[in-house]
Design an enzyme around this catalytic site. Structure first.
Site, PDB file in Angstrom:
ATOM      1  N   PHE B 122       0.857  -1.186   0.000  1.00  0.00           N
ATOM      2  CA  PHE B 122       0.000   0.000   0.000  1.00  0.00           C
ATOM      3  C   PHE B 122       0.889   1.230   0.000  1.00  0.00           C
ATOM      4  CE2 PHE B 122      -4.539   1.027   1.370  1.00  0.00           C
ATOM      5  CZ  PHE B 122      -5.119   0.057   0.588  1.00  0.00           C
ATOM      6  N   GLN B 235      -7.766  14.385   5.330  1.00  0.00           N
ATOM      7  CA  GLN B 235      -7.220  13.617   4.211  1.00  0.00           C
ATOM      8  C   GLN B 235      -8.181  13.607   3.020  1.00  0.00           C
ATOM      9  OE1 GLN B 235      -6.414   9.162   4.484  1.00  0.00           O
ATOM     10  NE2 GLN B 235      -4.395  10.014   4.079  1.00  0.00           N
ATOM     11  N   HIS B 237      -8.629  11.715  -0.125  1.00  0.00           N
ATOM     12  CA  HIS B 237      -8.140  10.483  -0.756  1.00  0.00           C
ATOM     13  C   HIS B 237      -8.050  10.736  -2.251  1.00  0.00           C
ATOM     14  CE1 HIS B 237      -7.962   6.317  -2.063  1.00  0.00           C
ATOM     15  NE2 HIS B 237      -7.874   5.908  -0.809  1.00  0.00           N
ATOM     16  N   LEU B 251     -15.529   5.862  -2.583  1.00  0.00           N
ATOM     17  CA  LEU B 251     -14.121   5.487  -2.594  1.00  0.00           C
ATOM     18  C   LEU B 251     -13.769   4.425  -3.629  1.00  0.00           C
ATOM     19  CD1 LEU B 251     -11.593   6.270  -0.940  1.00  0.00           C
ATOM     20  CD2 LEU B 251     -11.788   4.006   0.077  1.00  0.00           C
ATOM     21  N   GLU B 254      -7.397   2.186  -2.451  1.00  0.00           N
ATOM     22  CA  GLU B 254      -5.991   2.273  -2.809  1.00  0.00           C
ATOM     23  C   GLU B 254      -5.435   0.912  -3.231  1.00  0.00           C
ATOM     24  OE1 GLU B 254      -3.814   4.834  -0.241  1.00  0.00           O
ATOM     25  OE2 GLU B 254      -1.998   3.645  -0.411  1.00  0.00           O
ATOM     26  N   ARG B 315      -0.816   9.614   0.108  1.00  0.00           N
ATOM     27  CA  ARG B 315      -2.102  10.109  -0.394  1.00  0.00           C
ATOM     28  C   ARG B 315      -2.122  11.609  -0.630  1.00  0.00           C
ATOM     29  NH1 ARG B 315      -6.335   6.403   3.172  1.00  0.00           N
ATOM     30  NH2 ARG B 315      -5.875   4.528   1.977  1.00  0.00           N
ATOM     31  N   HIS B 380     -11.949  12.102   2.943  1.00  0.00           N
ATOM     32  CA  HIS B 380     -11.943  10.699   3.348  1.00  0.00           C
ATOM     33  C   HIS B 380     -11.758  10.481   4.838  1.00  0.00           C
ATOM     34  CE1 HIS B 380     -11.419   6.445   2.807  1.00  0.00           C
ATOM     35  NE2 HIS B 380     -10.186   6.462   3.235  1.00  0.00           N
ATOM     36  N   ARG B 415      -2.280  10.315   7.010  1.00  0.00           N
ATOM     37  CA  ARG B 415      -2.363   8.912   7.411  1.00  0.00           C
ATOM     38  C   ARG B 415      -2.010   7.989   6.252  1.00  0.00           C
ATOM     39  NH1 ARG B 415      -6.331   4.789   6.922  1.00  0.00           N
ATOM     40  NH2 ARG B 415      -7.853   6.199   5.992  1.00  0.00           N
TER      41      ARG B 415
HETATM   42  C1  LIG Z   1     -14.793   3.751   2.016  1.00  0.00           C
HETATM   43  C2  LIG Z   1     -13.727   3.689   3.058  1.00  0.00           C
HETATM   44  C3  LIG Z   1     -12.676   2.775   2.938  1.00  0.00           C
HETATM   45  C4  LIG Z   1     -11.683   2.700   3.908  1.00  0.00           C
HETATM   46  N1  LIG Z   1     -10.679   1.773   3.758  1.00  0.00           N
HETATM   47  C5  LIG Z   1      -9.740   1.657   4.750  1.00  0.00           C
HETATM   48  C6  LIG Z   1      -8.738   0.641   4.678  1.00  0.00           C
HETATM   49  O1  LIG Z   1      -8.696  -0.163   3.761  1.00  0.00           O
HETATM   50  N2  LIG Z   1      -7.836   0.561   5.675  1.00  0.00           N
HETATM   51  C7  LIG Z   1      -7.857   1.410   6.741  1.00  0.00           C
HETATM   52  O2  LIG Z   1      -7.026   1.265   7.624  1.00  0.00           O
HETATM   53  N3  LIG Z   1      -8.801   2.383   6.823  1.00  0.00           N
HETATM   54  C8  LIG Z   1      -9.745   2.522   5.863  1.00  0.00           C
HETATM   55  N4  LIG Z   1     -10.700   3.508   5.950  1.00  0.00           N
HETATM   56  C9  LIG Z   1     -10.762   4.326   7.156  1.00  0.00           C
HETATM   57  C10 LIG Z   1     -11.391   3.547   8.262  1.00  0.00           C
HETATM   58  O3  LIG Z   1     -12.368   2.679   7.749  1.00  0.00           O
HETATM   59  C11 LIG Z   1     -12.072   4.440   9.275  1.00  0.00           C
HETATM   60  O4  LIG Z   1     -11.209   5.452   9.642  1.00  0.00           O
HETATM   61  C12 LIG Z   1     -12.413   3.634  10.486  1.00  0.00           C
HETATM   62  O5  LIG Z   1     -13.253   2.560  10.134  1.00  0.00           O
HETATM   63  C13 LIG Z   1     -13.085   4.455  11.575  1.00  0.00           C
HETATM   64  O6  LIG Z   1     -13.431   3.569  12.610  1.00  0.00           O
HETATM   65  P1  LIG Z   1     -14.000   4.082  13.971  1.00  0.00           P
HETATM   66  O7  LIG Z   1     -14.191   2.880  14.828  1.00  0.00           O
HETATM   67  O8  LIG Z   1     -13.174   5.180  14.487  1.00  0.00           O
HETATM   68  O9  LIG Z   1     -15.395   4.694  13.569  1.00  0.00           O
HETATM   69  P2  LIG Z   1     -16.620   4.094  12.721  1.00  0.00           P
HETATM   70  O10 LIG Z   1     -16.384   2.738  12.238  1.00  0.00           O
HETATM   71  O11 LIG Z   1     -17.014   5.111  11.756  1.00  0.00           O
HETATM   72  O12 LIG Z   1     -17.728   4.024  13.803  1.00  0.00           O
HETATM   73  C14 LIG Z   1     -18.276   5.196  14.348  1.00  0.00           C
HETATM   74  C15 LIG Z   1     -19.414   4.763  15.224  1.00  0.00           C
HETATM   75  O13 LIG Z   1     -19.836   5.845  16.027  1.00  0.00           O
HETATM   76  C16 LIG Z   1     -21.234   5.927  16.010  1.00  0.00           C
HETATM   77  N5  LIG Z   1     -21.621   7.302  16.310  1.00  0.00           N
HETATM   78  C17 LIG Z   1     -21.193   8.440  15.702  1.00  0.00           C
HETATM   79  N6  LIG Z   1     -21.786   9.513  16.272  1.00  0.00           N
HETATM   80  C18 LIG Z   1     -22.596   9.037  17.253  1.00  0.00           C
HETATM   81  C19 LIG Z   1     -23.489   9.644  18.177  1.00  0.00           C
HETATM   82  N7  LIG Z   1     -23.676  10.971  18.207  1.00  0.00           N
HETATM   83  N8  LIG Z   1     -24.182   8.851  19.015  1.00  0.00           N
HETATM   84  C20 LIG Z   1     -24.023   7.494  18.987  1.00  0.00           C
HETATM   85  N9  LIG Z   1     -23.194   6.877  18.132  1.00  0.00           N
HETATM   86  C21 LIG Z   1     -22.496   7.636  17.280  1.00  0.00           C
HETATM   87  C22 LIG Z   1     -21.596   5.460  14.635  1.00  0.00           C
HETATM   88  O14 LIG Z   1     -22.941   5.063  14.586  1.00  0.00           O
HETATM   89  C23 LIG Z   1     -20.629   4.300  14.472  1.00  0.00           C
HETATM   90  O15 LIG Z   1     -21.141   3.152  15.087  1.00  0.00           O
HETATM   91  C24 LIG Z   1     -11.708   3.593   4.990  1.00  0.00           C
HETATM   92  C25 LIG Z   1     -12.745   4.504   5.117  1.00  0.00           C
HETATM   93  C26 LIG Z   1     -13.749   4.571   4.161  1.00  0.00           C
HETATM   94  C27 LIG Z   1     -14.839   5.578   4.318  1.00  0.00           C
END
Ligand SMILES: Cc1cc2nc3c(=O)[nH]c(=O)nc-3n(C[C@H](O)[C@H](O)[C@H](O)COP(=O)(O)OP(=O)(O)OC[C@H]3O[C@@H](n4cnc5c(N)ncnc54)[C@H](O)[C@@H]3O)c2cc1C
Ligand code: SF4
Ligand code: SF4
Ligand code: FES
Lengths: 267, 605
Positions: B122, B235, B237, B251, B254, B315, B380, B415
């Protein structure tokens, strides 16, 4: 560009349901969910719709489009005759919350009853070795995005045909993923036969037809599971004679052609 | 009409059920404390489910030269040395164990020939490092964690939105929110609260993020008295879909470039050669042939001395390159550039990138095994976030913890792909342990001040009882247009000042938001509270961007194009004073000598 007439179910258990009509301007490449968002932003800010990824990855946006259970984020308007109205209704198998949103909590409850993953106690994870060919089948089951469209279309659940518990296709797929996991040690056959209600499935394959992940639910998950249950609980010689006679009614699972089952462990 | 809200007391309340929140809740439960897990959507639908490419961990299965030290160095180089050093270190050290742990809980990653977890290359990673399952790694991860949480019997409150945190002088006391299905108020008294709410992408028009990414956690933390750092680093993307309009911003992983995807402009030119930063050029292939040798070796999971293709630059750099190509008139028909993987065998592409193949076929009518995709930058990820302690995830407010995308520091100014999923696991676990320890240290049951609860309840009701006022959908469009045009990839002081003024106007209009309908599953009403958070966060981004007078990583100032030594040891910090945001800088303590030597080591060691 042309306008399209959308007929959207609106209502809740408290208000009687009606079909509201909206004229939506059509852009190239638009999907049904885009049209619903347009309606929210311009005509009905309180239109209840679930969605997250808009990319057929999260399984949130399920509804019935012209009667067919579909992911609205993946259903292109160009697949329809735009001179005719497009009708969008909530999934029918689940209790209505509001508009296109249903109460799917039942699925999360029944999921809890499935005996969880159970790795062997004596092999540390650093030593696990599997070949890619051996996990391809399990990976197929694990593609499930929990859209519950298969649950929606399965007649056993949809028509509430039985009082007995029935996992439904989604959770039979999950159980298959655990049963055929290369290193799992639990035996779920008893559970599948009784609490899982696997015998209630009569292999209509409607679930496979609607699965947006193209999981061969019936051939690759349910039938192999039925075979395991049959091998375990029914006399193999009896089964042999039944198979010879082609008698499918009493034990459809054993009579169905064995699906090739790459990810299988010998049990 | 206000009846007493439902009450769900827990030792620890985890807000957010993505990778970070789930991993944290599992840790809290494993330590024997009572934990509640809240999320806005159904369980399993958080952003983590959308992650495609993989999770970074120096397992060394494909190239045994990899090590945590190299992963650490890559992360620091990618983050332009602004990362919280301790976080980057813990992350590189602990990611392998966290990934293996997932396998122990039932995850089924793709395999190497000798039957171990396969790793893919990557951008910015010296060696193939991303454990993955085709291009649906996030699904595998969230489902594994979800199954584990269910097996542990963790209490989950799905489709609940938290709108307020309650506090007393010694820290947080609980959270207040509503149940989406009926709109009723719910309170969660807790001894410790862990924010794992993800990012802020909905502040922009073009984004890969869903409606959930409205900066709720960052805004809740600010209001509770916590600090945000590095908010200028958003970021973009490089590869989002640009056509059709309905999927603009979606998206394109990558992994397409990791598997050998080539970027070309409308003249057919492989333009990335010209955009490699001089001091890193030696890490990339010098010719098409060398890049091709690398692609062939890597798709056969073979070790090679060929260097990686220029498309695998970081990126921030690839996004600026694409932006520049398009602005200078060498873009594709729909305002992007071309990304081509069709020169590889069709079978191979379908097997390695199944969901990309489907996504383009279903949504754009393009067969990526037969021709190029059109792609352009999309908002992103936010590198900045709540300031936390590296070891425990503690914020500056007692009892308040944060992990995952909502927390700042780990990724510095940019990142690397794959480093988020590993971040969620490493710091989810650590913050879970931190929050459980805090809860264990408190004897009394948490007491939520009823005055604070009543104020929160009145705020919920207000937009429904107003007649005539601002429509939240229109106001969000205004905010997004402002951020997209004035606080995007390239920034200037005058644009940023303009943005801050406009955000101020939008803030005023937001006092008067009005929506029709009732409280039961009403997206318009739900948007009101998300908009309030988006305004705070957009303001924080624009103000932070104005303060940092240099270009670094994802933050590019046309009026300050150079990366300045004077800025490498300073974070921009935002906190809240009543209704206004206060922005300043705070010094980063100097790195220990040995760590600095490691971070700055050259070459692909
Ligand atoms: C399309 C896409 C592809 C990606 N691919 C990669 C990859 O291949 N590798 C990599 O390392 N990263 C990747 N990323 C980044 C990565 O997926 C995210 O940064 C990561 O999943 C975020 O995880 P998290 O647990 O912080 O939050 P999330 O998984 O977004 O979870 C947030 C949670 O908080 C809850 N929440 C938010 N606000 C509230 C509220 N007010 N009250 C109650 N609940 C709330 C939501 O409902 C959700 O359950 C990608 C991102 C995207 C969008
Ligand atoms: S095949 Fe079985 S599970 Fe699938 S829809 Fe038919 S009865 Fe239901
Ligand atoms: S098996 Fe297919 S149809 Fe059923 S829930 Fe999973 S993805 Fe949806
Ligand atoms: S919105 Fe995620 S599947 Fe449709």
């Amino acid at each position: 560009m042309a306008n399209l007439l959308m007929r959207i179910f609106r209502g809740s258990p408290k208000e009687p349901g009606t079909f509201a009509e909206f004229e939506v301007p059509v852009e190239e490449g638009m999907v049904v969910l885009d049209a619903l968002h347009w309606i929210q932003a311009h005509a009905a800010p309180d239109l209840a719709v679930r969605w997250n990824c808009k990319a057929a990855k999260c399984g949130s946006c399920s509804a019935e489009v012209n009667g067919r259970p579909s992911l609205t984020c993946k259903t292109r308007l160009s697949d329809f005759d735009l001179d005719e109205p497009i009708t969008v209704e909530p999934m029918r198998a689940f209790p209505l919350v509001r508009d296109l949103v249903t109460d799917v909590s039942w699925n999360y409850e029944i999921n809890r009853s499935i005996p969880p993953f159970q790795p062997p106690a004596d092999t540390p994870v650093e030593e696990w070795r599997w070949q890619q060919e051996d996990i391809e089948r399990v990976q197929e089951y694990r593609k499930c995005i929990e859209c519950f469209l298969c649950q929606d279309v399965c007649h056993v659940l949809r028509n509430h045909e039985v009082e007995r518990p029935f996992l439904g296709p989604r959770f039979l797929v999950r159980a298959a993923g655990l049963e055929m996991h290369p290193i799992d040690t639990a035996d779920r056959t008893g559970y599948l036969k009784d609490d899982g209600g696997i015998g209630l499935c009569n292999i209509t394959k409607c679930c496979t037809e609607v699965c947006p992940e193209h999981i061969k639910i019936t051939d690759n998950a349910i039938i192999p599971l039925k075979e395991r249950v049959a091998d375990r609980y029914y006399d193999p010689i009896q089964m042999f004679w039944r198979r010879l006679r082609g008698d499918r009614s009493s034990a459809p699972a054993a009579a169905a052609p064995a699906a090739s089952d790459g990810g299988d462990r010998s049990s | 009409m206000i009846s007493a809200p439902d009450r769900h007391p827990h030792d620890v309340l985890v807000i957010g059920a993505g990778g970070a929140g789930l991993r944290a809740a599992i840790e809290v439960a494993a330590l024997g404390a009572s934990v509640g897990l809240v999320c806005k959507s159904l369980l399993g639908k958080a952003h983590t489910v959308m992650a495609e490419g993989g999770v970074a961990a120096a397992l060394g299965h494909v190239d045994d030269r990899d090590s945590w030290q190299t992963h650490f160095r890559d992360t620091m180089v990618g983050g332009k040395m602004l990362n919280n050093v301790r976080m980057a270190q813990l992350h590189a050290l602990e990611a392998p164990a966290r990934v293996r742990e997932l396998e122990g809980w039932g995850a089924v990653f793709d395999r190497t020939r000798d039957g171990r977890i396969l790793q893919r290359p990557f951008g910015g990673h010296t060696h193939p490092r991303l454990a993955h399952v085709g291009d649906r790694t996030g699904l595998e991860m969230i489902r594994t964690l979800q199954d584990r949480a269910v097996a542990m019997g963790i209490a989950v409150y799905m489709e609940h939105t938290i709108t307020h945190l309650t506090t007393n002088p010694s820290g947080v006391t609980g959270a207040f929110g509503y149940r989406r299905l009926d709109g009723d108020a719910v309170v969660f008294p807790a001894k410790a609260i862990l924010l794992a709410t993800g990012g802020i992408g909905k502040a922009y028009e073009v984004t890969s993020n869903s409606w959930e990414y409205s900066g709720d956690g960052q805004a809740l933390a600010l209001r509770a008295g916590a600090e945000l750092i590095d908010m200028e680093f958003v970021q973009f993307h490089p590869t989002g879909m640009v056509w059709p309009p309905g999927v603009r911003g979606l998206l394109v992983t990558e992994a397409v470039r990791g598997e050998g995807g080539i970027l070309r402009n409308s003249d057919g030119e492989r333009f990335m050669w010209q955009y490699l930063p001089e001091d890193r050029r030696h890490e990339y292939a010098a010719t098409d042939e060398e890049a091709r040798t690398w692609v062939e070796a890597s798709s056969a999971s073979r070790q090679t001395d060929a260097r990686r293709p220029p498309e695998l630059s970081t990126r921030d750099n690839v996004s600026r390159a694409i932006y520049t190509e398009v602005r200078e008139g060498r873009g594709s028909p729909h305002g992007g550039v071309f990304l081509d993987i069709s020169y590889l065998p069709a079978d191979h592409v379908r097997r390695k990138l199944p969901s990309m193949y489907e996504q383009f076929k279903e949504l754009a009518g393009v067969d990526i095994t037969a021709g190029p995709m059109e792609v352009g930058p999309t908002t992103h990820y936010v590198m900045g976030g709540i300031r936390v302690d590296a070891e425990t995830g503690a914020t500056t407010v007692p009892g308040l913890f944060a992990a995952g995308e909502v927390a700042g520091g780990m990724h510095g100014a940019n990142r690397l792909g794959g480093n988020s999923l590993s971040d969620l696991l490493v710091f989810g676990q650590r913050a879970g342990a931190g929050a459980a320890a805090r809860a264990a240290s408190i004897a009394d049951d948490p007491y939520m001040n009823p005055v604070q609860i009543r104020a929160a309840e009145e705020e919920l009701e207000a937009p429904l009882s107003r007649t005539g006022g601002t429509d939240p959908y229109r106001l969000r469009e205004q905010l997004q247009a402002t951020m997209q045009s004035l606080v995007g990839i390239y920034r200037t002081a005058s644009d940023l000042k303009d943005a801050i003024a406009r955000i101020g106007d939008i803030r005023h209009l937001a006092d008067d938001l009005c929506v029709p309908g009732g409280r039961a599953f009403n997206p318009g009403w739900n948007l009101v509270f998300e908009l309030r958070n988006l305004i705070d966060i957009s303001d924080a981004i624009a103000r932070s961007a104005l303060v940092r007078e240099e270009s670094r990583g994802a933050h590019s100032r046309l009026d300050f194009p150079a990366t300045e030594k004077a800025w490498v040891d300073r974070n921009v910090v935002v906190c809240r004073d009543g209704e206004t945001l206060v922005v300043g800088t705070s010094p980063i303590p100097p790195m220990p000598k040995d760590v600095r030597a490691l971070a700055e080591a050259g070459g692909g060691a």
